[in-house]
Design a protein around this motif. Structure first.
Motif, mmCIF file in Angstrom:
data_model
loop_
_atom_site.group_PDB
_atom_site.id
_atom_site.type_symbol
_atom_site.label_atom_id
_atom_site.label_comp_id
_atom_site.label_asym_id
_atom_site.label_seq_id
_atom_site.Cartn_x
_atom_site.Cartn_y
_atom_site.Cartn_z
ATOM 1 N N GLU A 162 43.734 15.432 8.744
ATOM 2 C CA GLU A 162 44.580 14.513 7.991
ATOM 3 C C GLU A 162 44.726 14.953 6.539
ATOM 4 O O GLU A 162 43.916 15.721 6.016
ATOM 5 N N HIS A 163 45.765 14.412 5.880
ATOM 6 C CA HIS A 163 45.987 14.722 4.463
ATOM 7 C C HIS A 163 44.740 14.420 3.629
ATOM 8 O O HIS A 163 44.341 15.203 2.755
ATOM 9 N N ARG A 164 44.105 13.285 3.888
ATOM 10 C CA ARG A 164 42.967 12.888 3.064
ATOM 11 C C ARG A 164 41.783 13.837 3.220
ATOM 12 O O ARG A 164 40.975 13.968 2.298
ATOM 13 N N ASN A 165 41.681 14.486 4.364
ATOM 14 C CA ASN A 165 40.613 15.472 4.546
ATOM 15 C C ASN A 165 40.777 16.622 3.564
ATOM 16 O O ASN A 165 39.818 17.060 2.930
ATOM 17 N N VAL A 166 42.016 17.128 3.442
ATOM 18 C CA VAL A 166 42.288 18.250 2.536
ATOM 19 C C VAL A 166 42.133 17.823 1.084
ATOM 20 O O VAL A 166 41.534 18.534 0.267
ATOM 21 N N LEU A 167 42.643 16.637 0.749
ATOM 22 C CA LEU A 167 42.560 16.174 -0.635
ATOM 23 C C LEU A 167 41.114 15.895 -1.037
ATOM 24 O O LEU A 167 40.740 16.077 -2.202
ATOM 25 N N GLY A 168 40.297 15.473 -0.086
ATOM 26 C CA GLY A 168 38.880 15.292 -0.383
ATOM 27 C C GLY A 168 38.202 16.606 -0.726
ATOM 28 O O GLY A 168 37.359 16.680 -1.632
ATOM 29 N N LEU A 169 38.570 17.676 0.000
ATOM 30 C CA LEU A 169 38.024 18.998 -0.302
ATOM 31 C C LEU A 169 38.411 19.431 -1.713
ATOM 32 O O LEU A 169 37.564 19.916 -2.484
ATOM 33 N N HIS A 333 24.547 18.159 10.762
ATOM 34 C CA HIS A 333 25.529 17.108 10.955
ATOM 35 C C HIS A 333 26.246 16.908 9.624
ATOM 36 O O HIS A 333 25.601 16.714 8.595
ATOM 37 N N VAL A 334 27.574 16.948 9.645
ATOM 38 C CA VAL A 334 28.374 16.856 8.424
ATOM 39 C C VAL A 334 29.100 15.527 8.393
ATOM 40 O O VAL A 334 29.773 15.145 9.359
ATOM 41 N N GLY A 335 28.977 14.822 7.272
ATOM 42 C CA GLY A 335 29.698 13.575 7.067
ATOM 43 C C GLY A 335 30.544 13.647 5.816
ATOM 44 O O GLY A 335 30.563 14.661 5.111
ATOM 45 N N GLY A 336 31.267 12.562 5.522
ATOM 46 C CA GLY A 336 32.057 12.525 4.306
ATOM 47 C C GLY A 336 33.548 12.661 4.563
ATOM 48 O O GLY A 336 34.035 12.576 5.694
ATOM 49 N N THR A 337 34.291 12.920 3.478
ATOM 50 C CA THR A 337 35.751 12.908 3.561
ATOM 51 C C THR A 337 36.324 14.058 4.369
ATOM 52 O O THR A 337 37.488 14.010 4.775
ATOM 53 N N GLY A 338 35.541 15.094 4.616
ATOM 54 C CA GLY A 338 36.058 16.241 5.346
ATOM 55 C C GLY A 338 36.082 16.078 6.854
ATOM 56 O O GLY A 338 36.730 16.872 7.556
ATOM 57 N N VAL A 339 35.384 15.081 7.380
ATOM 58 C CA VAL A 339 35.307 14.919 8.838
ATOM 59 C C VAL A 339 36.681 14.555 9.386
ATOM 60 O O VAL A 339 37.278 13.542 9.017
ATOM 61 N N THR A 340 37.186 15.371 10.273
ATOM 62 C CA THR A 340 38.556 15.240 10.752
ATOM 63 C C THR A 340 38.667 14.204 11.876
ATOM 64 O O THR A 340 37.669 13.622 12.312
ATOM 65 N N ARG A 341 39.899 14.007 12.351
ATOM 66 C CA ARG A 341 40.153 12.941 13.329
ATOM 67 C C ARG A 341 39.540 13.248 14.692
ATOM 68 O O ARG A 341 39.119 12.342 15.414
ATOM 69 N N GLY A 342 39.511 14.510 15.079
ATOM 70 C CA GLY A 342 38.976 14.871 16.387
ATOM 71 C C GLY A 342 39.814 15.949 17.034
ATOM 72 O O GLY A 342 40.627 16.611 16.383
ATOM 73 N N TYR A 343 39.622 16.128 18.349
ATOM 74 C CA TYR A 343 40.338 17.157 19.096
ATOM 75 C C TYR A 343 41.568 16.545 19.774
ATOM 76 O O TYR A 343 41.474 15.523 20.444
ATOM 77 N N LEU A 344 42.684 17.195 19.612
ATOM 78 C CA LEU A 344 43.943 16.708 20.163
ATOM 79 C C LEU A 344 43.885 16.650 21.689
ATOM 80 O O LEU A 344 43.611 17.662 22.351
ATOM 81 N N GLY A 345 44.110 15.456 22.243
ATOM 82 C CA GLY A 345 44.136 15.286 23.689
ATOM 83 C C GLY A 345 42.820 15.526 24.378
ATOM 84 O O GLY A 345 42.798 15.713 25.607
ATOM 85 N N ARG A 346 41.709 15.505 23.630
ATOM 86 C CA ARG A 346 40.383 15.759 24.228
ATOM 87 C C ARG A 346 39.412 14.642 23.821
ATOM 88 O O ARG A 346 38.453 14.876 23.079
ATOM 89 N N PRO A 347 39.640 13.410 24.272
ATOM 90 C CA PRO A 347 38.774 12.301 23.838
ATOM 91 C C PRO A 347 37.320 12.484 24.238
ATOM 92 O O PRO A 347 36.412 12.084 23.491
#
Length: 567
Positions: A162-169, A333-347
């Motif tokens: 997501e946009h916020r992931n990049v802006l957090g970096l 284990h990584v937390g914070g603003t960089g953690v992305t939404r997940g894998y596309l089509g792989r719940p």
């Protein structure tokens, strides 16, 4: 910068006012100012909007390295969509599979890929509105891009960022590095490799200049050094393997003030020649650790000359200000603003890797699969829990390579591992059961990018097993150097030059006997290895060997004749 509500392209647009006449992107003789880049991206964005692109809509971008590549990526964001970067150098089957998996309907391309999609748009749209299109409801939690990484089951997986992931970096690193508009960055990485996100948007959202490094220059350390000098580059991002090729060159006159290492493990000892000549203050060397699922970088550590004698080369430092790092049974284990939404089509896979954050209700952490131990305030990287490796910055799931091998009719089973070569770099070695035909390497090249094709194939009668009946990877034999089964009959080199070339090639390719007409690339060669071999030939033989020579003259016979003509 509001991480949650802002978007990448909006921050770029804010640079256009004060930096409109400043150079934004350089690609050879082509230079775009911020105002020119804005105009071109807006025109393309309106075309994409007319084709139905909006929030959460993926757009495949397959454009050769040029200013038009940046135009295409920026335009996709301005249209509200998320870009799927496709590297034109990768096999067509692989590109098509990723586009189909992402449900792509629109491709921005320059003719370098032929995908079965509804709409194909060239990036150089010459008409249309020059102002940004209006996209309602677009916010920081919308997708900015989907980037595919190697998959252990043989199927690449798309990471949703997501946009916020990049802006957090960028918010986390802006003050750490003191980025200013007069900085000049390089775009060294492929747009399909996550470091490109840091390089591209790190430059453009800080009002800096982005210099695109051509593929042929990336392969030539001397030409790359000359480019750094000519463009007065100040911020350089490199894998350790790529930077190592600069260490032995005359690098006087460079303007580089910071070098960021990422993509693979940094061996501190390899920096000794650099520190001996340049010291450790200018440029500043920074080791960063991160993964695509946590948006490029998660930790940082400034490397000093003192580290050469006191710290191992796997120290990765502490978390960035907007990230968190915890060790759970040694796994990072990584937390914070960089953690992305997940894998596309792989719940299912997303649920396995993205876990609830025990310290922050409603948030998640990512299980990296990397292991580490705490050393004071630092982390020491210690390896992987699975069979994933990184080679020259590329993340490779060995299971994906093994699945591609098993798809060949002559291969009953396959195990792939990574072994170090004489330079300390690692290369893939495939162990096979069965009787694969000589076309095995070509079979792999139809589905796998070059960096995932094993350098060496070893045929075995059976795999060594552990007491539990699993393949004992540690007991797999070293490659024996036997010449593979090739279409060309063996013809021994005879002249002094042919023998000298054969000796150098044999060392690099792990093959004892190379025939006059054996093809360098059929023996496991690839472009980076060809660069190293050309350098060795120049050093040992005093000949005018170049990467282009080895790409054109791929046998000892033709290479020797070409060198004789030049002498």
């Amino acid at each position: 910068m509001s991480v949650d509500s802002d978007c990448i392209h909006r921050l770029f647009e804010r640079q256009v006012g004060p930096r409109g006449d400043a150079v934004a992107v350089v690609s050879g003789a082509d230079r775009l100012t911020y105002r020119e880049l804005e105009l071109r991206a807006n025109r393309l964005a309106h075309r994409l909007r007319a084709l139905g692109v909006g929030p959460e809509v993926p757009v495949a971008v397959c454009v050769r390295r040029s200013t038009w590549l940046v135009v295409a990526l920026l335009a996709t964001l301005k249209a509200g969509g998320c870009y799927l970067p496709l590297d034109p150098a990768h096999p067509a089957e692989r590109l098509a599979a990723m586009a189909a998996d992402a449900g792509v309907r629109v491709l921005v391309g320059d003719g370098s890929a032929d995908l079965d999609v509804e709409h194909v748009v060239a990036p150089d749209v010459a008409d249309g509105p020059g102002t940004p299109p209006e996209v309602a409801g677009l916010a920081g939690d919308n997708l900015a891009y989907v980037m595919y990484t190697s998959g252990s089951t043989g199927r690449p997986k798309g990471v949703m960022v997501e946009h916020r992931n990049v802006l957090g970096l960028l918010a986390a690193t802006r003050d750490l590095f003191g980025f200013v508009p007069r900085d000049v960055w390089t775009l060294f990485a492929s747009a399909a490799f996550d470091v490109s996100v840091w390089e591209m948007w790190g430059a453009l959202l800080h009002g800096c200049t982005l210099v695109i490094v051509p593929d042929e220059v990336k392969r030539s350390p001397e030409e790359f050094r000359d480019l750094l000098r000519a463009e007065r580059v100040t911020v350089l991002n490199q894998t350790p393997a790529a930077f190592h090729r600069l260490v032995d060159l005359d690098t006087s006159g460079l303007a580089v003030r910071v070098v960021v290492f990422a993509g693979e493990e940094l061996k501190f000892a390899s920096l000794r020649p650099w520190f001996d000549r340049h010291g450790d203050r200018k440029p500043l060397l920074v080791n960063m650790y991160g993964i695509t699922e946590t948006t490029v970088h998660s930790t940082f550590r400034v490397v000093t000359a003192q580290d050469l004698g006191t710290a191992p080369g796997s120290m990765i430092g502490g978390a960035l200000p907007t990230q968190s790092i915890t060790l759970v049974e040694h796994e990072i284990h990584v937390g914070g603003t960089g953690v992305t939404r997940g894998y596309l089509g792989r719940p299912g896979l997303t649920a396995q890797r993205y876990l609830p954050d025990p310290d922050r209700p409603g948030r998640r952490v990512y299980r990296s699969g990397d292991t580490a131990r705490a050393v004071g305030d630092d982390l020491q990287y210690t390896g992987r829990l699975d069979h994933q490796v990184k080679i020259r910055g590329h993340r490779i799931e060995l299971g994906e390579v093994e699945a591609a091998l098993r798809a060949h009719d002559g291969v009953k089973d396959a195990v792939v591992t990574a072994l170090p070569d004489q330079s300390g770099d690692r290369r893939l070695v495939a162990y096979l059961l069965g009787e694969p035909a000589p076309d095995l390497r070509e079979h792999l090249r139809r589905t796998l990018p070059e960096y995932m094709v094993p350098a060496v194939f070893v045929e075995l009668d059976a795999f060594p097993l552990t007491a539990n009946g699993k393949v004992d990877r540690a007991a797999l034999p070293e490659p024996d150097g036997v010449r593979p089964d090739l279409a060309e009959p063996f013809a021994a080199p005879s002249t002094p030059l042919e023998k000298a070339i054969a000796e150098i090639w044999a060392e690099a390719l792990w093959v004892d006997d190379i025939g006059l007409d054996d093809d360098f690339f059929d023996l496991g060669g690839q472009s980076l290895l060809a660069t190293q071999v050309a350098a060795t030939m120049r050093e040992r033989l005093g000949v005018a060997a170049s990467l282009r020579l080895l790409m054109d003259e791929t046998t000892i016979r033709s290479c020797a004749k070409a060198l004789e003509r030049r002498s």
